[in-house]
Design a protein around this motif. Structure first.
Motif, PDB file in Angstrom:
ATOM      1  N   LEU A  56       1.545   0.436  12.234  1.00 27.52           N
ATOM      2  CA  LEU A  56       0.209  -0.122  11.996  1.00 27.52           C
ATOM      3  C   LEU A  56      -0.470  -0.367  13.335  1.00 27.52           C
ATOM      4  O   LEU A  56       0.137  -0.931  14.247  1.00 27.52           O
ATOM      5  CB  LEU A  56       0.344  -1.440  11.213  1.00 27.52           C
ATOM      6  CG  LEU A  56      -0.909  -2.288  11.005  1.00 27.52           C
ATOM      7  CD1 LEU A  56      -1.945  -1.559  10.161  1.00 27.52           C
ATOM      8  CD2 LEU A  56      -0.544  -3.624  10.328  1.00 27.52           C
ATOM      9  N   GLY A  57      -1.707   0.070  13.449  1.00 27.69           N
ATOM     10  CA  GLY A  57      -2.475  -0.203  14.667  1.00 27.69           C
ATOM     11  C   GLY A  57      -3.741  -0.962  14.312  1.00 27.69           C
ATOM     12  O   GLY A  57      -4.563  -0.484  13.536  1.00 27.69           O
ATOM     13  N   ILE A 100       0.424   3.904   2.602  1.00 30.55           N
ATOM     14  CA  ILE A 100       1.365   2.902   2.092  1.00 30.55           C
ATOM     15  C   ILE A 100       0.889   1.477   2.383  1.00 30.55           C
ATOM     16  O   ILE A 100       1.386   0.522   1.798  1.00 30.55           O
ATOM     17  CB  ILE A 100       2.776   3.127   2.661  1.00 30.55           C
ATOM     18  CG1 ILE A 100       2.742   2.989   4.190  1.00 30.55           C
ATOM     19  CG2 ILE A 100       3.330   4.497   2.275  1.00 30.55           C
ATOM     20  CD1 ILE A 100       3.630   1.926   4.678  1.00 30.55           C
ATOM     21  N   PHE A 101      -0.076   1.347   3.285  1.00 30.91           N
ATOM     22  CA  PHE A 101      -0.586   0.015   3.640  1.00 30.91           C
ATOM     23  C   PHE A 101      -1.632  -0.492   2.646  1.00 30.91           C
ATOM     24  O   PHE A 101      -2.038  -1.646   2.701  1.00 30.91           O
ATOM     25  CB  PHE A 101      -1.202   0.035   5.037  1.00 30.91           C
ATOM     26  CG  PHE A 101      -0.216   0.366   6.126  1.00 30.91           C
ATOM     27  CD1 PHE A 101       0.401  -0.648   6.843  1.00 30.91           C
ATOM     28  CD2 PHE A 101       0.100   1.684   6.430  1.00 30.91           C
ATOM     29  CE1 PHE A 101       1.314  -0.341   7.839  1.00 30.91           C
ATOM     30  CE2 PHE A 101       1.009   1.992   7.424  1.00 30.91           C
ATOM     31  CZ  PHE A 101       1.618   0.984   8.133  1.00 30.91           C
ATOM     32  N   ARG A 147       1.259  -4.981   1.169  1.00 30.12           N
ATOM     33  CA  ARG A 147       1.540  -3.611   0.719  1.00 30.12           C
ATOM     34  C   ARG A 147       2.617  -2.985   1.605  1.00 30.12           C
ATOM     35  O   ARG A 147       3.487  -2.279   1.135  1.00 30.12           O
ATOM     36  CB  ARG A 147       0.278  -2.741   0.743  1.00 30.12           C
ATOM     37  CG  ARG A 147      -0.878  -3.150  -0.157  1.00 30.12           C
ATOM     38  CD  ARG A 147      -0.484  -3.701  -1.509  1.00 30.12           C
ATOM     39  NE  ARG A 147       0.391  -2.824  -2.273  1.00 30.12           N
ATOM     40  CZ  ARG A 147       1.239  -3.222  -3.205  1.00 30.12           C
ATOM     41  NH1 ARG A 147       1.372  -4.503  -3.487  1.00 30.12           N
ATOM     42  NH2 ARG A 147       1.981  -2.350  -3.841  1.00 30.12           N
ATOM     43  N   LEU A 148       2.529  -3.252   2.907  1.00 28.26           N
ATOM     44  CA  LEU A 148       3.532  -2.719   3.835  1.00 28.26           C
ATOM     45  C   LEU A 148       4.912  -3.265   3.489  1.00 28.26           C
ATOM     46  O   LEU A 148       5.888  -2.508   3.392  1.00 28.26           O
ATOM     47  CB  LEU A 148       3.164  -3.101   5.282  1.00 28.26           C
ATOM     48  CG  LEU A 148       4.241  -2.825   6.341  1.00 28.26           C
ATOM     49  CD1 LEU A 148       4.607  -1.354   6.392  1.00 28.26           C
ATOM     50  CD2 LEU A 148       3.768  -3.283   7.721  1.00 28.26           C
ATOM     51  N   TYR A 163       6.281  -1.724   0.363  1.00 26.38           N
ATOM     52  CA  TYR A 163       6.759  -0.360   0.626  1.00 26.38           C
ATOM     53  C   TYR A 163       8.165  -0.399   1.231  1.00 26.38           C
ATOM     54  O   TYR A 163       9.062   0.335   0.818  1.00 26.38           O
ATOM     55  CB  TYR A 163       5.788   0.349   1.565  1.00 26.38           C
ATOM     56  CG  TYR A 163       6.317   1.644   2.154  1.00 26.38           C
ATOM     57  CD1 TYR A 163       6.271   2.846   1.419  1.00 26.38           C
ATOM     58  CD2 TYR A 163       6.861   1.684   3.434  1.00 26.38           C
ATOM     59  CE1 TYR A 163       6.759   4.030   1.959  1.00 26.38           C
ATOM     60  CE2 TYR A 163       7.346   2.858   3.975  1.00 26.38           C
ATOM     61  CZ  TYR A 163       7.294   4.029   3.250  1.00 26.38           C
ATOM     62  OH  TYR A 163       7.778   5.205   3.775  1.00 26.38           O
ATOM     63  N   LEU A 164       8.354  -1.292   2.210  1.00 26.46           N
ATOM     64  CA  LEU A 164       9.653  -1.370   2.887  1.00 26.46           C
ATOM     65  C   LEU A 164      10.742  -1.851   1.931  1.00 26.46           C
ATOM     66  O   LEU A 164      11.879  -1.381   1.972  1.00 26.46           O
ATOM     67  CB  LEU A 164       9.564  -2.301   4.101  1.00 26.46           C
ATOM     68  CG  LEU A 164       8.726  -1.775   5.264  1.00 26.46           C
ATOM     69  CD1 LEU A 164       8.502  -2.863   6.309  1.00 26.46           C
ATOM     70  CD2 LEU A 164       9.377  -0.544   5.902  1.00 26.46           C
ATOM     71  N   GLU A 165      10.372  -2.756   1.046  1.00 26.39           N
ATOM     72  CA  GLU A 165      11.346  -3.247   0.063  1.00 26.39           C
ATOM     73  C   GLU A 165      11.847  -2.111  -0.817  1.00 26.39           C
ATOM     74  O   GLU A 165      13.028  -1.989  -1.091  1.00 26.39           O
ATOM     75  CB  GLU A 165      10.700  -4.321  -0.826  1.00 26.39           C
ATOM     76  CG  GLU A 165      10.677  -5.695  -0.202  1.00 26.39           C
ATOM     77  CD  GLU A 165       9.965  -6.712  -1.098  1.00 26.39           C
ATOM     78  OE1 GLU A 165      10.443  -7.845  -1.141  1.00 26.39           O
ATOM     79  OE2 GLU A 165       8.946  -6.358  -1.726  1.00 26.39           O
TER      80      GLU A 165
END
Lengths: 272, 793
Positions: free
Chosen positions: A94-95, A147-148, A263-264, A267-269
């Motif tokens: 993420l930027g 995905i964010f 949301r991030l 996604y990681l979960e």
């Protein structure tokens, strides 16, 4: 993957200054977040210890040359291989603001064909010129790739603050149309500036605060795992950060920025 | 430096002995002038006597050190010296008025005041708030961008210099009229528009780059600022009180960290202690430093880590006077001496003489004292942040300052001598001005007058400036400088500094230079009142004050007389309101070829709110809510924006009725705590009418008011009621539901319901005969207010 096991790297260098509030946003979601100086990462640590990487806002290296340019080249020179591996494993990056500028300068965004050896777009000086700190409305444009913002309904209008002097997203004039088409084809467009009612800003200041091409606020790579945007989601995480909370009888518990972090994490979960 | 006054020592680097012992009066003054050290004859004679006792001539390094330490900027000769005034002698303005007020109030929550470069008050049981406001007028006049940027950089270091993490900035600026006639400019004076653009850009650049939100400020325009720009830079920091270390001891190592030392900023303090002249540009350009905010950002990170690990025994910033001032003051504070090897100091470019190294004011440098056993760890932390740090010497048992350059002793001075300059004795005079009240009929169209006032530079929206400052970074700005969608002007900013607590910090300011043209005493009283009521309006309390004086040459008796009068008011009203002074700064000698600056006192107020969730903004919230006027309106239009609009100055300036004001402030605080206040705004420049218009357009609703109901005394003209700038007043919005509770609370205070919020977005004010005297759409009011200083100025 269990939420508590997720580790996020909030990277910093001299001039980074939004790291603390970015870390706080993740911690608020029970995720481990660590602020890591790039010197530390190069010497003692590895990017691969982390499940996600964030380039926060600030003025890395004073934004001399072009905003984000020096840090981008520095990262590629010192951490290029690791970064490539990180991207190839689809670990999210993420930027935010200066972080977005870094991702573009590093060729990670738009990243039409993987990592580009030269920037394919630019975050140019604002039009009207000058630093601008204000709240804007942004409309979600992504179908499902990013995905964010996954599961945020397309067309939903969010409210976030911007604070920058180089946020005018542009492509090379001669490739403008073609690049825009590719963004749409690949579902890379994530947010566009709009007004309160969701009407696109059409380049009009102040709804579009920087003169961005096609009202572009933020984009992702074709895989949807790298995302950059000019506004600051970490500055609109809580209700009391809103500019007009004193007007409302009842405020929602959180600001719109929380959605991005949520949301991030989600996604990681699922990613395991 | 040539001639028989100077003898070059046989060293590989430039070092001169100055033949002071034999010098006559004329030659002493010549030395002072040629070396640019700004010492007067009395001081030069004290220097001569000191060296006669030691039977040797001083080196250039020694004379420069004395010159810097004794400068107005470093030693505050005027504020600490003796003043003959009104048949009596005042021994130190600072002690007699400023410190005395704080001592008498003696609040338990003051942690450290007047001790260091920033004052510290308690925030909660673990944390303290540090605050400092600096002046950077002279450098900004020469080089607006650099002068303002380094002003911000300097004040941030003041806060770092008490181990506090900077969390917010506040900046108050004064410029000449932006439409000033180019023909009237004199050589050596830059056009206000150029100065304005440069200063604003400089302030934004430093704060934004460092990631410190600029949350509060003001911009004021006045003719006298054409030649003397006013730049006040403030910074607020947070520190865990347990980590506050101030105990250097002999044998501790002196570490210089941050930027390299160069020729920028030589003689900044002597320059700041003299009038600006046509030649200032040429002579003093090197006195302005070059800013590098990223260096300071890195420095800040390292210092906070060193603080948290408790590795250093003391810290101070390098500001005016550079090393000479930082080292000397630290040594004096801890009753030590010091040995420093000047060749160890990292330089920007080779070839600096030892004296230049010692007095250079190059930016982004801090001085730490570190016990030997922690030295390695400290260096490691600096290295991690890419910050250069060097051990340059150590503190010693005796109270002697010894400087070496490549093993040659270049300075040996007794610290007590260095800090006991001959006391200045100045003469002050004060003659009350004898102005007349203007006579003119009440204009028929007061709507137009209101529109014009909203467009006048001191009232018009400063949004185009405010938006170039990042006020949201760190994500803790709860009440922002611009309120809501229409950017209404909030009275104070609120910061929520700790994640686990709802407690907040409130910052506001007050400044009324136009009143000072008539009466400086009431100008100072008004500034105090304004800063407090701005703070109270959002829910602030337990207020501490900072005083910043920008005045003309204090060697001119009438300038000094007005300074004394302002100090008297500071004492009188700080004690009445029980608001202690905790820090401050004076900038004197603000004179240019165009004349003296108008006396300008900035009061900054720092308060707390127990719970930020009860904060109140200034925009009206809902139709049908009631509007109350709290506090009385008097015929006090002297120095007002309305008189200025009509081309007058006037005679009767707003006064402060202390008892009434205190009651009002307490009542507002109570009403806010009980949740009875929907919106609150203080009438200041432009009075009741401007405040009402601002509340209306910030909320996007209309307002219907009736002047007949406004609490007032001896005032019978609509325009005077609308535009009088009487102090200690508030406009308060209350819902119908809270009417009874609010009115019960206000029982016995000066308060009246004067109208309502309307759904129709029009401001309608009924005059003394019942007819509408102001009638305008809120949209028109808003655009009158926004247009003048909008982007592209």
């Amino acid at each position: 993957m269990k939420r508590e096991d997720i580790k996020v790297c909030v990277l910093r260098v001299g001039g980074t200054n939004c790291d603390a509030e970015t870390k706080r946003s993740f911690e608020e979601l029970s995720v481990q977040a660590e602020i890591v100086h790039v010197n530390e990462l190069v010497k003692r640590r590895s990017l691969m210890e982390y499940n996600a990487l964030v380039f926060p806002g600030g003025f890395s290296y004073g934004d001399y040359v072009r905003a984000g340019a020096i840090w981008a080249k520095w990262i590629l020179a010192k951490l290029g291989k690791e970064l490539k591996a990180f991207v190839e494993e689809n670990r999210p990056i993420l930027g935010i603001c200066n972080g977005f500028q870094v991702l573009v300068e590093a060729g990670l965004l738009p990243g039409f064909e993987e990592i580009s050896p030269y920037p394919e777009a630019a975050l140019a000086t604002n039009f009207p010129p000058g630093y601008n700190c204000r709240w804007v409305y942004i409309k979600h444009e992504n179908k499902e790739k990013c995905i964010f913002t996954h599961k945020i309904p397309k067309g939903k209008v969010l409210r976030m603050p911007v604070a920058h002097s180089e946020g005018r997203f542009i492509f090379a004039k001669e490739k403008e149309k073609q690049c825009l088409e590719r963004l749409y084809e690949n579902d890379q467009l994530v947010f566009r500036y709009c007004d309160k009612n969701g009407e696109y800003a059409e380049g009009e200041f102040p709804a579009n605060p920087n003169g961005s091409f096609h009202d572009i606020v933020g984009i992702c790579n074709p895989e949807g795992t790298i995302f950059g945007l000019m506004p600051h989601p970490e500055r609109c995480f809580y209700w009391w950060q809103q500019p007009d909370w004193t007007r409302r009888e009842r405020m929602p518990q959180y600001g719109d920025g929380k959605l991005i972090f949520e949301r991030l994490v989600s996604y990681l979960e699922k990613k395991g | 430096m040539i001639g028989s006054l100077y003898t070059r020592r046989k060293t590989s680097f430039p070092l001169f002995e100055v033949n002071t012992l034999e010098a006559g009066e004329q030659q002493l003054l010549e030395i002072s002038q040629e070396m640019g050290i700004g010492l007067n004859l009395q001081e030069m004679k004290a220097v001569q006597e000191y060296f006669r006792k030691r039977k040797r001539n001083p080196t250039d390094v020694e004379l420069q050190t004395i010159g810097q330490t004794w400068s107005e900027h470093c030693f505050h000769k005027t504020f600490k010296g003796k003043i003959k005034f009104d048949g009596a002698e005042i021994d130190s303005l600072f002690k007699t008025y400023i410190v005395k007020a704080t001592e008498e109030i003696n609040p338990s929550w003051c942690f450290s005041v007047f001790e260091d470069n920033a004052g510290i008050v308690r925030f909660d049981k673990d944390y303290g708030i540090a605050i400092k406001v600096e002046t950077h007028n002279h450098p900004s006049a020469i080089e607006p961008f650099g002068g303002a940027a380094t002003g911000v950089g300097g004040v941030i270091r003041d806060v770092l210099g008490v181990w506090a993490d900077p969390i917010a900035c506040t900046d108050v600026l004064g410029f000449g009229p932006l439409d000033y006639d180019y023909e009237k400019l004199q050589s050596g004076v830059k056009h206000p528009k150029y100065v304005y653009m440069g200063v604003v850009a400089g302030i934004g650049s430093y704060g934004n780059n460092m990631g410190i939100p600029t949350v509060n400020g003001a911009i004021y325009f006045d003719e006298s600022y054409v030649g003397n720009v006013v730049v006040y830079c403030g910074c607020i920091g947070l520190l865990p009180l347990k980590k506050f270390k101030r105990k250097a001891k002999p044998s501790d190592i002196i570490v210089l960290a941050g930027g390299k030392t160069g020729r920028d900023g030589i003689h900044g303090v002597t320059f700041a202690s003299a009038e600006l002249t046509e030649k200032s540009e040429e002579i003093s350009r090197p006195a302005v430093q070059i800013a590098n905010p990223i260096e300071e950002e890195k420095l800040k990170r390292a210092i906070i880590e060193i603080r948290d690990l408790e590795l250093a025994s003391a810290i101070t910033d390098l500001g005016g006077g550079g090393l000479s001032s930082a080292l000397g003051e630290t040594a004096k504070k801890f009753g030590c001496g010091a040995i420093v090897e000047l060749e160890k100091i990292p330089l920007k470019h080779p070839g600096l003489a030892p004296w230049e190294i010692y007095v250079s004011e190059s930016q982004e440098r801090m001085l730490l004292t570190v016990p030997l056993e922690n030295l390695e760890l400290v260096f490691e932390i600096f290295k991690k942040e890419d910050v250069e740090a060097t051990a340059i010497g150590k503190y010693t048992e005796d109270m002697v300052l010894r400087l070496y350059y490549e093993e040659e002793k270049v300075t040996e001075l007794d610290i007590p001598f260095l800090f006991e300059p001959p006391k200045a004795v100045r003469i002050a005079e004060y003659k009350p001005m004898n102005f007349a009240e203007p006579e003119f009929p009440e204009p028929e169209n007061l709507t137009e007058a209101l529109m014009q006032l909203l467009s006048s530079p001191n009232i018009a929206s400063k949004e185009s400036v405010i938006r170039t400052y990042d006020h949201g970074v760190k994500g803790n700005t709860v009440l922002k400088p611009l309120q809501g969608e229409y950017g209404g002007p909030n009275d104070a900013a609120i910061i929520k500094p700790l994640d686990g607590s709802w407690k907040g910090i409130t910052v506001s300011c007050g400044m009324n230079p136009n009143y000072g043209k008539i009466d400086v005493y009431w100008m100072a009283a008004s500034a105090i009142d304004e800063s407090i009521r701005n703070n109270v309006a959002v829910g602030g309390r337990r207020i501490a004050l900072l005083d910043n004086f920008t005045w003309g040459n204090p060697e001119k008796p009438e300038r000094l007389g007005s300074l004394v009068r302002a100090c008297e008011a500071c004492y009188d009203f700080a004690t009445v309101f029980k608001t202690p002074f905790i820090s401050g700064k004076d900038s004197l000698y603000n004179e240019s070829p165009l004349g003296s600056v108008t006396p300008t006192l900035l009061i900054t107020a720092l308060g707390i709110v127990p719970d930020v969730r009860s904060a109140v903004s200034m925009d009206v919230k809902a139709p049908n809510n009631l509007i109350y006027m709290v506090g009385k309106t008097f015929k006090e239009l002297g120095g007002s924006e309305y008189y200025k609009l009509k081309g007058f100055l006037g005679k009767t300036v707003p006064k402060v009725q202390p008892d009434q004001a205190k009651k009002t402030f307490e009542a507002i605080t109570e009403a806010i705590d009980l949740g009875l206040v929907k919106a609150c705004h203080d009438p200041s420049e432009g009075g009741l009418a401007v405040a009402a218009a601002e509340m209306a357009f910030a909320g996007g609703y209309g307002m219907e008011l009736d002047l007949r109901r406004a609490p007032r005394k001896d005032i019978n003209r609509n325009d005077f009621i609308l535009f009088s700038e009487s102090n200690s007043r508030f406009l308060v919005e209350v819902s119908e539901k809270s009417r009874e509770d609010f009115e019960a609370l206000m029982n016995g205070k000066v308060c009246a319901e004067i109208g309502r919020v309307t759904k129709t977005p029009r401001l309608c004010v009924h005059g003394l005969n019942g007819g509408a005297v102001v009638e305008a759409s809120v949209g028109d009011l808003l655009s009158s207010w926004k247009r003048p200083l909008s982007r592209g100025v």
